[in-house]
Scaffold this active site. Structure first.
Site, PDB file in Angstrom:
ATOM      1  N   THR A  36     -31.941  -1.223 -48.929  1.00 54.25           N
ATOM      2  CA  THR A  36     -33.055  -2.159 -49.132  1.00 54.25           C
ATOM      3  C   THR A  36     -34.169  -1.504 -49.961  1.00 54.25           C
ATOM      4  O   THR A  36     -35.037  -2.204 -50.471  1.00 54.25           O
ATOM      5  CB  THR A  36     -33.659  -2.652 -47.788  1.00 54.25           C
ATOM      6  OG1 THR A  36     -33.989  -1.511 -46.988  1.00 54.25           O
ATOM      7  CG2 THR A  36     -32.666  -3.529 -47.030  1.00 54.25           C
ATOM      8  N   VAL A  58     -29.075   8.131 -43.917  1.00 51.31           N
ATOM      9  CA  VAL A  58     -29.463   9.018 -42.816  1.00 51.31           C
ATOM     10  C   VAL A  58     -28.805   8.624 -41.493  1.00 51.31           C
ATOM     11  O   VAL A  58     -29.055   9.261 -40.464  1.00 51.31           O
ATOM     12  CB  VAL A  58     -31.006   9.133 -42.666  1.00 51.31           C
ATOM     13  CG1 VAL A  58     -31.601   9.789 -43.895  1.00 51.31           C
ATOM     14  CG2 VAL A  58     -31.658   7.784 -42.405  1.00 51.31           C
ATOM     15  N   TYR A 148     -32.157  -5.617 -34.798  1.00 46.72           N
ATOM     16  CA  TYR A 148     -33.346  -4.837 -35.181  1.00 46.72           C
ATOM     17  C   TYR A 148     -34.156  -4.463 -33.943  1.00 46.72           C
ATOM     18  O   TYR A 148     -34.461  -3.294 -33.715  1.00 46.72           O
ATOM     19  CB  TYR A 148     -34.189  -5.670 -36.139  1.00 46.72           C
ATOM     20  CG  TYR A 148     -35.419  -4.994 -36.697  1.00 46.72           C
ATOM     21  CD1 TYR A 148     -35.321  -3.864 -37.506  1.00 46.72           C
ATOM     22  CD2 TYR A 148     -36.691  -5.513 -36.448  1.00 46.72           C
ATOM     23  CE1 TYR A 148     -36.455  -3.269 -38.039  1.00 46.72           C
ATOM     24  CE2 TYR A 148     -37.825  -4.922 -36.987  1.00 46.72           C
ATOM     25  CZ  TYR A 148     -37.700  -3.808 -37.782  1.00 46.72           C
ATOM     26  OH  TYR A 148     -38.830  -3.219 -38.322  1.00 46.72           O
ATOM     27  N   ARG A 189     -39.256 -12.813 -46.590  1.00 44.75           N
ATOM     28  CA  ARG A 189     -40.322 -12.830 -45.593  1.00 44.75           C
ATOM     29  C   ARG A 189     -41.416 -13.805 -46.023  1.00 44.75           C
ATOM     30  O   ARG A 189     -41.446 -14.269 -47.165  1.00 44.75           O
ATOM     31  CB  ARG A 189     -40.857 -11.412 -45.403  1.00 44.75           C
ATOM     32  CG  ARG A 189     -39.709 -10.487 -45.160  1.00 44.75           C
ATOM     33  CD  ARG A 189     -40.153  -9.139 -44.792  1.00 44.75           C
ATOM     34  NE  ARG A 189     -40.545  -9.128 -43.392  1.00 44.75           N
ATOM     35  CZ  ARG A 189     -41.080  -8.069 -42.802  1.00 44.75           C
ATOM     36  NH1 ARG A 189     -41.321  -6.999 -43.489  1.00 44.75           N
ATOM     37  NH2 ARG A 189     -41.371  -8.105 -41.534  1.00 44.75           N
TER      38      ARG A 189
END
Ligand code: UDP
Length: 315
Positions: A36, A58, A148, A189
């Site tokens: 993203t 990561v 999330y 968003r």
């Protein structure tokens, strides 16, 4: 000068964090897998000898040569449409990746920081409005946002466990809705959608009836609060956000006014389940322990955001 290892460095918040750390004279080792994040967010840092960008997911364990003073884990998808598009990556960013970054901090004897979220409060009822850090939340563990919300809740849990069990220095911020330049125009968003729609002359979409509320913080205020927290002695989570609450409809009207758009404001059915009805941070702890409060007005912040989105979508 300190050495920072920063995941999500090419993301919206990570790139602003990189700017601030470099401005303060630090060295930044930025990690991103660009799922993203975008290289364009840090293109202006190319050639800065204290900034190093490394392509790395990561969520996969990796080794990092050399010393590190601070490990900051800011990598994560963060927009509801992304939770649907990349649910497993979203979960991994909060879970596996948090372990990986915590282990690195332990190995390097570095201080650890994690970007958590107001989403850990879920859909708060009236008696927990505004949200204090002591509120445990009202989260649906199996809904579309849970990939999330629950991953971030887990991230907080595991961070506190490393602090308790291994004596690791850790800091946790709970970030409320934040906006500003470098958000992806298509991230879905509310701020980016409404601005892009207004600029293109398209209908501005209110999901549901537009009466749900959010409290919008400009990115420079958020980054300032985070840096204060990282450098502070506060070992428990701190809310950082702007306490001025607005309905989504009010936000649309402000954006319409600032852009001078002729777009109609329309309502469409809520596309996502479990959309919180209201969200507002209680920032008394941030004021008390960090001496922090936001300074940028919504009009000033939105003007900067509109300018940057206008350039990006070239209208
Ligand atoms: N929303 C809206 N129109 C849009 C996009 C979002 O009305 O085009 C609403 C959404 O339903 C939510 C609020 O705006 O109530 C904030 O949504 P966003 O995706 O920005 O972040 P959230 O706070 O829900 O994670």
């Amino acid at each position: 000068m300190a050495r920072f290892l920063l995941s999500g460095a090419a993301g919206f918040l990570g790139s602003h964090m990189s700017d601030r750390l470099l401005y303060e004279g630090h060295e930044v080792f930025g990690l991103d897998n660009y799922i993203t994040g975008r290289q364009s967010n840090v293109a202006h840092l190319e050639g800065n000898s204290r900034f190093h960008l490394i392509q790395q997911d990561v969520s996969d364990p990796f080794t990092f040569p050399g010393e590190v003073d601070y490990v900051m884990h800011m990598a994560s998808p963060a927009s509801p449409p992304d939770f649907k598009r990349i649910p497993f990556e979203t979960m991994r960013a909060g879970s596996f990746a948090t372990h990986v970054m915590l282990d690195l901090a332990l190995e390097k004897k570095a201080r650890f920081f994690i970007a958590s979220t107001s989403e850990i409060y879920g859909d708060p009822p009236a008696e927990h409005h505004p949200q204090k850090e002591s509120y445990f939340g009202n989260v649906n563990p199996i809904g579309p946002r849970s990939v999330y919300d629950e991953a971030k809740r887990y991230a907080e849990t595991v961070t506190m466990a490393y602090q308790r069990e291994y004596g690791l220095e850790t800091r946790i911020v709970r970030i409320f809705n934040t906006y500003g330049p470098r958000m992806r125009p298509d991230d879905g968003r509310v701020v980016t959608n409404l601005i892009c729609q207004a600029l293109r002359g398209e209908p501005m979409t209110l999901y549901g009836d537009g009466s749900q509320t959010r409290s919008f913080c400009f990115v420079s205020d958020l980054i300032d609060g985070i840096l204060r927290l990282v450098l502070s002695d506060e070992k428990e989570p701190v809310n950082i956000g702007n306490p001025i609450e607005r309905t989504v409809r009010e936000l649309a009207e402000i954006i319409k006014g600032l852009t001078g758009s002729q777009s109609p404001v329309v309502t469409v059915p809520l596309p996502f389940k479990d959309d919180p009805r209201q969200r507002r941070p209680d920032i008394s702890k941030a004021k008390r322990v960090l001496g922090w409060e936001p300074k940028v007005t919504i009009e000033d912040g939105l003007r900067l955001t509109i300018d940057s989105l206008r350039k990006e979508i070239a209208v």
